[in-house]
Write a protein that holds these residues in place. Structure first.
Motif, mmCIF file in Angstrom:
data_model
loop_
_atom_site.group_PDB
_atom_site.id
_atom_site.type_symbol
_atom_site.label_atom_id
_atom_site.label_comp_id
_atom_site.label_asym_id
_atom_site.label_seq_id
_atom_site.Cartn_x
_atom_site.Cartn_y
_atom_site.Cartn_z
ATOM 1 N N LEU A 97 55.501 22.747 14.530
ATOM 2 C CA LEU A 97 54.579 21.962 13.702
ATOM 3 C C LEU A 97 53.125 22.172 14.131
ATOM 4 O O LEU A 97 52.226 22.237 13.280
ATOM 5 C CB LEU A 97 54.936 20.472 13.803
ATOM 6 N N ALA A 98 52.883 22.269 15.431
ATOM 7 C CA ALA A 98 51.509 22.365 15.931
ATOM 8 C C ALA A 98 50.935 23.768 15.795
ATOM 9 O O ALA A 98 49.744 23.936 15.508
ATOM 10 C CB ALA A 98 51.461 21.920 17.389
ATOM 11 N N PHE A 99 51.775 24.794 16.002
ATOM 12 C CA PHE A 99 51.259 26.160 16.087
ATOM 13 C C PHE A 99 51.360 26.950 14.789
ATOM 14 O O PHE A 99 50.778 28.025 14.677
ATOM 15 C CB PHE A 99 52.000 26.930 17.191
ATOM 16 N N THR A 100 52.094 26.431 13.797
ATOM 17 C CA THR A 100 52.235 27.163 12.531
ATOM 18 C C THR A 100 50.896 27.437 11.849
ATOM 19 O O THR A 100 50.655 28.555 11.375
ATOM 20 C CB THR A 100 53.165 26.399 11.573
ATOM 21 N N PRO A 101 49.963 26.462 11.773
ATOM 22 C CA PRO A 101 48.668 26.770 11.150
ATOM 23 C C PRO A 101 47.891 27.876 11.860
ATOM 24 O O PRO A 101 47.070 28.553 11.238
ATOM 25 C CB PRO A 101 47.916 25.428 11.238
ATOM 26 N N VAL A 102 48.141 28.067 13.157
ATOM 27 C CA VAL A 102 47.462 29.128 13.897
ATOM 28 C C VAL A 102 47.943 30.497 13.432
ATOM 29 O O VAL A 102 47.151 31.432 13.271
ATOM 30 C CB VAL A 102 47.701 28.959 15.411
ATOM 31 N N ALA A 103 49.260 30.623 13.212
ATOM 32 C CA ALA A 103 49.840 31.905 12.820
ATOM 33 C C ALA A 103 49.768 32.170 11.319
ATOM 34 O O ALA A 103 49.881 33.310 10.883
ATOM 35 C CB ALA A 103 51.303 31.973 13.277
ATOM 36 N N MET A 104 49.570 31.122 10.536
ATOM 37 C CA MET A 104 49.558 31.274 9.085
ATOM 38 C C MET A 104 48.309 32.030 8.620
ATOM 39 O O MET A 104 47.206 31.772 9.106
ATOM 40 C CB MET A 104 49.612 29.896 8.412
ATOM 41 N N PRO A 105 48.442 32.987 7.676
ATOM 42 C CA PRO A 105 47.258 33.667 7.126
ATOM 43 C C PRO A 105 46.289 32.667 6.520
ATOM 44 O O PRO A 105 46.696 31.706 5.868
ATOM 45 C CB PRO A 105 47.859 34.589 6.051
ATOM 46 N N GLU A 106 44.995 32.895 6.741
ATOM 47 C CA GLU A 106 43.986 31.936 6.298
ATOM 48 C C GLU A 106 43.999 31.744 4.786
ATOM 49 O O GLU A 106 43.802 30.641 4.305
ATOM 50 C CB GLU A 106 42.598 32.393 6.761
ATOM 51 N N ILE A 107 44.211 32.827 4.044
ATOM 52 C CA ILE A 107 44.189 32.693 2.587
ATOM 53 C C ILE A 107 45.344 31.819 2.108
ATOM 54 O O ILE A 107 45.193 31.024 1.170
ATOM 55 C CB ILE A 107 44.212 34.085 1.925
ATOM 56 N N LEU A 108 46.510 31.941 2.759
ATOM 57 C CA LEU A 108 47.653 31.104 2.399
ATOM 58 C C LEU A 108 47.386 29.652 2.753
ATOM 59 O O LEU A 108 47.674 28.744 1.959
ATOM 60 C CB LEU A 108 48.906 31.602 3.119
ATOM 61 N N LEU A 109 46.807 29.418 3.924
ATOM 62 C CA LEU A 109 46.485 28.052 4.331
ATOM 63 C C LEU A 109 45.428 27.452 3.412
ATOM 64 O O LEU A 109 45.512 26.281 3.034
ATOM 65 C CB LEU A 109 45.997 28.049 5.780
ATOM 66 N N GLY A 110 44.424 28.259 3.041
ATOM 67 C CA GLY A 110 43.383 27.766 2.145
ATOM 68 C C GLY A 110 43.917 27.378 0.781
ATOM 69 O O GLY A 110 43.580 26.310 0.245
ATOM 70 N N VAL A 111 44.773 28.213 0.217
ATOM 71 C CA VAL A 111 45.365 27.917 -1.098
ATOM 72 C C VAL A 111 46.266 26.685 -1.013
ATOM 73 O O VAL A 111 46.246 25.812 -1.894
ATOM 74 C CB VAL A 111 46.146 29.132 -1.623
ATOM 75 N N SER A 112 47.045 26.590 0.062
ATOM 76 C CA SER A 112 47.942 25.444 0.232
ATOM 77 C C SER A 112 47.170 24.136 0.318
ATOM 78 O O SER A 112 47.535 23.139 -0.313
ATOM 79 C CB SER A 112 48.797 25.631 1.491
ATOM 80 N N LEU A 113 46.090 24.149 1.100
ATOM 81 C CA LEU A 113 45.274 22.939 1.228
ATOM 82 C C LEU A 113 44.575 22.599 -0.079
ATOM 83 O O LEU A 113 44.456 21.417 -0.445
ATOM 84 C CB LEU A 113 44.248 23.132 2.345
ATOM 85 N N LEU A 114 44.136 23.618 -0.799
ATOM 86 C CA LEU A 114 43.500 23.377 -2.103
ATOM 87 C C LEU A 114 44.459 22.683 -3.052
ATOM 88 O O LEU A 114 44.113 21.677 -3.691
ATOM 89 C CB LEU A 114 43.032 24.705 -2.695
ATOM 90 N N LEU A 115 45.683 23.187 -3.143
ATOM 91 C CA LEU A 115 46.682 22.577 -4.022
ATOM 92 C C LEU A 115 47.047 21.172 -3.552
ATOM 93 O O LEU A 115 47.260 20.266 -4.370
ATOM 94 C CB LEU A 115 47.929 23.465 -4.078
ATOM 95 N N PHE A 116 47.108 20.987 -2.231
ATOM 96 C CA PHE A 116 47.436 19.662 -1.685
ATOM 97 C C PHE A 116 46.352 18.648 -2.032
ATOM 98 O O PHE A 116 46.654 17.524 -2.459
ATOM 99 C CB PHE A 116 47.616 19.767 -0.176
ATOM 100 N N PHE A 117 45.097 19.035 -1.874
ATOM 101 C CA PHE A 117 43.997 18.117 -2.172
ATOM 102 C C PHE A 117 43.948 17.764 -3.662
ATOM 103 O O PHE A 117 43.717 16.602 -4.022
ATOM 104 C CB PHE A 117 42.670 18.736 -1.755
ATOM 105 N N LEU A 118 44.155 18.769 -4.515
ATOM 106 C CA LEU A 118 43.990 18.552 -5.950
ATOM 107 C C LEU A 118 45.219 17.939 -6.606
ATOM 108 O O LEU A 118 45.113 17.001 -7.401
ATOM 109 C CB LEU A 118 43.642 19.869 -6.635
ATOM 110 N N GLN A 119 46.395 18.459 -6.276
ATOM 111 C CA GLN A 119 47.605 18.052 -6.987
ATOM 112 C C GLN A 119 48.310 16.863 -6.347
ATOM 113 O O GLN A 119 48.932 16.068 -7.047
ATOM 114 C CB GLN A 119 48.570 19.236 -7.079
ATOM 115 N N VAL A 120 48.246 16.735 -5.029
ATOM 116 C CA VAL A 120 48.955 15.641 -4.346
ATOM 117 C C VAL A 120 48.027 14.444 -4.127
ATOM 118 O O VAL A 120 48.365 13.316 -4.478
ATOM 119 C CB VAL A 120 49.535 16.124 -2.999
ATOM 120 N N LEU A 121 46.851 14.707 -3.564
ATOM 121 C CA LEU A 121 45.932 13.611 -3.256
ATOM 122 C C LEU A 121 44.975 13.292 -4.391
ATOM 123 O O LEU A 121 44.324 12.244 -4.367
ATOM 124 C CB LEU A 121 45.110 13.956 -1.999
ATOM 125 N N ASN A 122 44.888 14.185 -5.373
ATOM 126 C CA ASN A 122 43.928 14.026 -6.473
ATOM 127 C C ASN A 122 42.528 13.750 -5.912
ATOM 128 O O ASN A 122 41.824 12.831 -6.341
ATOM 129 C CB ASN A 122 44.360 12.885 -7.402
#
Length: 258
Positions: A97-122
């Protein structure tokens, strides 16, 4: 024996030249007395003066500092707790859980956070969303450094504190915290460095409105690479280098257990 050593030194020189010559060119041409920046004309400091009079660039720098400081404080706090939990409880899921964001490609993390902010948290994208995003990918780096420090410590120190009647909070405050403080500071500096010059995740999570320094630099170079761009890149490079050197000093303290 001399021939392999010569080849090794030659390869090392070529690698370092490939890494640092472009940076040297950026610094040198930040003093070029020509707006086109295609060839060297003469020495001037005017571009630095113009940079400090550029209100939009100053606002972008201010926003980047706010984001970097906020993200580093949050990431250092959460990353320290994560490192302590990983070291103490030995659960296999915690490092994942702690180290996955370190290994995750930045573009994938950026897209995931974008969708989370817009679609889940509105959520409306802005400085807050960027701070949350930068905190997310910085936590793992802090946790790694703190965990490394804890693994190099003698467990008998904590046992002695408990034998002397110290409560868990007193043991943490008076024993654990001072011993892991170099790791905490190194993690904070690392988080600040990663945040202030991050482009990919910032690009996906900033939204429209307030300028942020990496995005502002990208906007400027789409028109032309002027000495003003070189000047702001040089200042950002110097800040990053200073923070990396400080973090390295604390890393050496961690490795030597002092």
């Amino acid at each position: 024996m001399k021939h392999p050593n010569f080849v090794l030194w030659l390869m090392a020189i070529l690698v370092y030249a490939f890494l640092y010559i472009p940076l040297i060119v950026v610094v040198v041409y930040s003093f070029n007395d020509s707006r086109l920046n295609a060839e060297w004309v003469g020495f001037t400091l005017d571009w630095y003066g113009k940079l400090f009079r550029n209100e939009e660039m100053l606002i972008a720098a201010r926003n980047s500092l706010i984001i970097a400081v906020s993200a580093s404080v949050l990431a250092t706090t959460l990353g320290t707790m994560a490192g302590l939990a990983i070291h103490r409880y030995r659960l296999k899921v915690l490092p994942i859980l702690a180290f996955t964001p370190v290994a995750m490609p930045e573009i994938l993390l950026g897209v995931s956070l974008l969708l989370f902010f817009l679609q889940v948290l509105n959520m409306t994208l802005g400085l807050v969303s960027v701070i949350i995003a930068h905190t997310t990918f910085s936590i793992g780096f802090v946790a790694i450094v703190v965990r490394a420090r804890l693994q190099g410590m003698d467990e008998s120190i904590f046992e002695a504190a408990r034998d002397l009647g110290a409560t868990p909070w007193q043991t943490f405050r008076l024993v654990t915290l001072p011993l892991i403080m170099p790791a905490i500071i190194a993690g904070a500096l690392m988080s600040f460095t990663l945040s202030i010059d991050d482009f990919v995740i910032t690009f996906f999570t900033k939204g429209v409105g307030e300028p942020i320094l990496p995005i502002q630099i990208y906007t400027m170079i789409k028109i032309a690479v002027t000495p003003e761009v070189n000047a702001v890149s040089t200042l950002l490079m110097l800040l990053t280098l200073a923070l990396v050197m400080l973090a390295t000093r604390f890393d050496k303290t961690i490795l030597h257990g002092r």
